[in-house]
Enzyme design. Structure first.
Site, mmCIF file in Angstrom:
data_model
loop_
_atom_site.group_PDB
_atom_site.id
_atom_site.type_symbol
_atom_site.label_atom_id
_atom_site.label_comp_id
_atom_site.label_asym_id
_atom_site.label_seq_id
_atom_site.Cartn_x
_atom_site.Cartn_y
_atom_site.Cartn_z
ATOM 1 N N ASP A 157 -10.584 -1.534 -3.832
ATOM 2 C CA ASP A 157 -9.679 -1.467 -2.681
ATOM 3 C C ASP A 157 -9.141 -0.045 -2.593
ATOM 4 O O ASP A 157 -9.802 0.891 -3.025
ATOM 5 C CB ASP A 157 -8.567 -2.508 -2.812
ATOM 6 C CG ASP A 157 -8.065 -3.015 -1.455
ATOM 7 O OD1 ASP A 157 -7.685 -2.166 -0.635
ATOM 8 O OD2 ASP A 157 -8.049 -4.235 -1.223
ATOM 9 N N GLY A 186 -14.080 2.797 -3.537
ATOM 10 C CA GLY A 186 -12.786 2.294 -3.125
ATOM 11 C C GLY A 186 -12.594 2.455 -1.636
ATOM 12 O O GLY A 186 -13.537 2.789 -0.911
ATOM 13 N N HIS A 187 -11.383 2.254 -1.185
ATOM 14 C CA HIS A 187 -11.080 2.306 0.248
ATOM 15 C C HIS A 187 -10.294 3.553 0.633
ATOM 16 O O HIS A 187 -9.719 3.609 1.714
ATOM 17 C CB HIS A 187 -10.309 1.056 0.665
ATOM 18 C CG HIS A 187 -11.115 -0.208 0.590
ATOM 19 N ND1 HIS A 187 -10.621 -1.432 0.980
ATOM 20 C CD2 HIS A 187 -12.389 -0.434 0.167
ATOM 21 C CE1 HIS A 187 -11.554 -2.366 0.800
ATOM 22 N NE2 HIS A 187 -12.634 -1.780 0.299
ATOM 23 N N GLY A 188 -10.254 4.555 -0.258
ATOM 24 C CA GLY A 188 -9.612 5.810 0.086
ATOM 25 C C GLY A 188 -8.112 5.790 -0.142
ATOM 26 O O GLY A 188 -7.568 4.941 -0.857
ATOM 27 N N ASN A 208 -13.059 4.551 3.327
ATOM 28 C CA ASN A 208 -12.260 5.471 4.132
ATOM 29 C C ASN A 208 -11.950 6.713 3.316
ATOM 30 O O ASN A 208 -12.003 6.695 2.076
ATOM 31 C CB ASN A 208 -10.942 4.811 4.557
ATOM 32 C CG ASN A 208 -11.143 3.462 5.209
ATOM 33 O OD1 ASN A 208 -11.603 3.371 6.344
ATOM 34 N ND2 ASN A 208 -10.825 2.393 4.477
#
Length: 458
Positions: free
Chosen positions: A281, A303-305, A335
């Site tokens: 995440d 991950g999601h930044g 992201n």
């Protein structure tokens, strides 16, 4: 052996630790010219032991010890109880309180006893977790404490393999209302694979626990810590002030659900530097009430930044301001830098944010504002986001996008983003065709070379 130890202690700087013992000022009570233990050292043990040695038989045994009948483990059992530095620092080794470094025996009570002794100390103290593997269940290290503390970990702390052991507590390791504390070193493994399987299967699972949490802390240092396989968030700051987090590693598989790396909310004066985050995440999640937050030299991915939000979960919500993300690399993330809010009324805001000197490597959404956030795409709110976004700068961001739309700024229908600045942006689509940008209700200006072409309205 003892004489050699004293000589080693003499050569060490104050505050150094050998065999789990603070050697900063012990050499003066050891006879460094012989191999025997001198009487002044025994008086030192007797006079500085805490609690005091009152048993007559124990006293007699101490003063008759010589090289021939003392063992090193026994010596250090005494040493963990002694105030040994001129700065009056005490080391409390969890093993002395019954912890077992076998990874199987429940050491929760021993950890708590060591903490209580350190927290109640009138002088600065260290809780020492030596090498080995220690099983610890859900635990709260509560404050306020009487003096400055260090929680030094040389070994590995593991959670119960059965995720149900935590119930609905929400926490594995919680530091609550503790100020002037350093958490240094060690590995914390939450062993959450069973929990992830439960979540992925859609079963009736508990909500999950955060691995390491600081609530209402002040003057906190977290350094050299490795957190692995969290059930949900690895490390959380909630309501904290003046926190420095450096050189940490937060690791979980890229497909592990909701395993945020570092989460901050309602906190002021936080730095997060020189760290590696690989999760399923957000590498860093920035929640409401975050102010004066610096992220630098972050290696993020998978991950999601780095995400500000999600915001607008509640109508009355505190804002986010003065956030800087600098000199960081994003690799294979969903992201890069993101601001996200739900499309519903809110008193929240985001202002004075700087994203600068960033490298994107095959990132799906390198630059994104999403004020219609709804990850499930089911039952999404249909109102306009009340979160006001202003004074956000994107400067010197370069690299490759995994999607053609490298820049997406979708702002609220009723509250346009204002004061957006794009400067020296160079993002290319890695499929060989030009990258594109998309804006909705985003107002601002562009400086220098902007690639893909700026879509901002003036």
């Amino acid at each position: 052996m003892i004489g050699n130890l004293a000589l080693r202690c003499k050569k060490m700087a104050d505050g150094q630790i050998i065999y789990g013992f603070d050697c900063s000022n012990i050499a003066h009570v050891l006879n460094c010219t012989t191999d025997s233990i001198n009487e002044p050292f025994m008086h030192y043990i007797y006079n500085h032991a805490s609690p005091p040695i009152n048993n007559t038989q124990t006293q007699a045994h101490i003063f008759t010890m010589t090289k021939s009948n003392i063992t090193l483990p026994l010596l250090f059992t005494f040493l963990t109880l002694i105030d040994v530095s001129t700065g009056a620092s005490i080391v409390f080794n969890v093993v002395s309180f019954g912890a077992k470094p076998d990874g199987v025996t429940d050491s929760t009570a021993a950890f708590l006893k060591a903490w209580q002794a350190a927290c109640g100390s009138a002088v600065s103290a260290t809780v020492m977790v030596p090498t080995g593997t220690f099983l610890v269940k859900g635990i709260t290290f509560g404050g306020p404490c009487k003096s400055k503390l260090k929680f030094q970990v040389a070994g590995t702390v593991v959670a119960p393999a059965d995720y149900r052991a935590f119930g609905n507590s929400g926490y594995w390791i919680l530091f609550n209302k503790v100020s002037k504390i350093s958490l240094v070193g060690g590995t914390f493994d939450a062993r959450a694979s069973g929990f992830w399987s439960c979540r992925k299967a859609g079963q009736n699972c508990p909500p999950g626990v955060r691995s390491i949490t600081f609530n209402s802390g002040k003057d906190v240092i977290i350094s050299g810590v490795k957190s692995m396989n969290s059930q949900v968030t690895h490390m959380t700051l909630n309501g904290c002030t003046n926190v420095a987090v450096r050189n940490v590693k937060l690791l979980a598989p890229g497909n592990s659900p909701n395993t945020d790396g570092f989460h901050v909310q309602f906190s002021t004066g936080v730095t997060f530097t020189g760290s590696t985050v690989q999760t399923g995440d957000d590498c860093v999640a920035i929640g409401p009430g975050t102010r004066n937050f610096l992220i630098s030299k972050l290696a993020c991915g998978p991950g999601h930044g780095v995400s500000i939000g999600s915001l607008a979960k509640d109508l009355n919500e505190d804002g986010v301001e003065n956030v800087t993300v600098s000199s960081s690399v994003f690799t294979g993330t969903q992201n890069g830098v993101r601001i996200k809010s739900w499309a519903r009324p809110s008193t929240g805001f985001v202002k004075n944010v700087f994203f600068q000197n960033l490298i994107m490597k095959n990132v799906q959404n390198p630059i994104i504002i999403d004020q219609n956030y709804c990850p499930s795409h089911q039952g999404c709110p249909t109102e306009h986001s009340g979160v006001k976004i202003s004074q956000v700068t994107y400067k010197n961001i370069q690299g490759t996008s995994a999607t053609q739309q490298a820049m997406k700024l979708v702002c609220s229908k009723s509250n346009p983003c204002t004061g957006i600045t794009l400067q020296d942006i160079k993002l290319t689509y890695n499929k060989g065709t030009p990258a594109s940008s998309f804006c909705f209700n985003a107002l601002g200006s562009s400086l220098g070379v902007i690639q893909p072409t700026s879509c901002l309205n003036r």
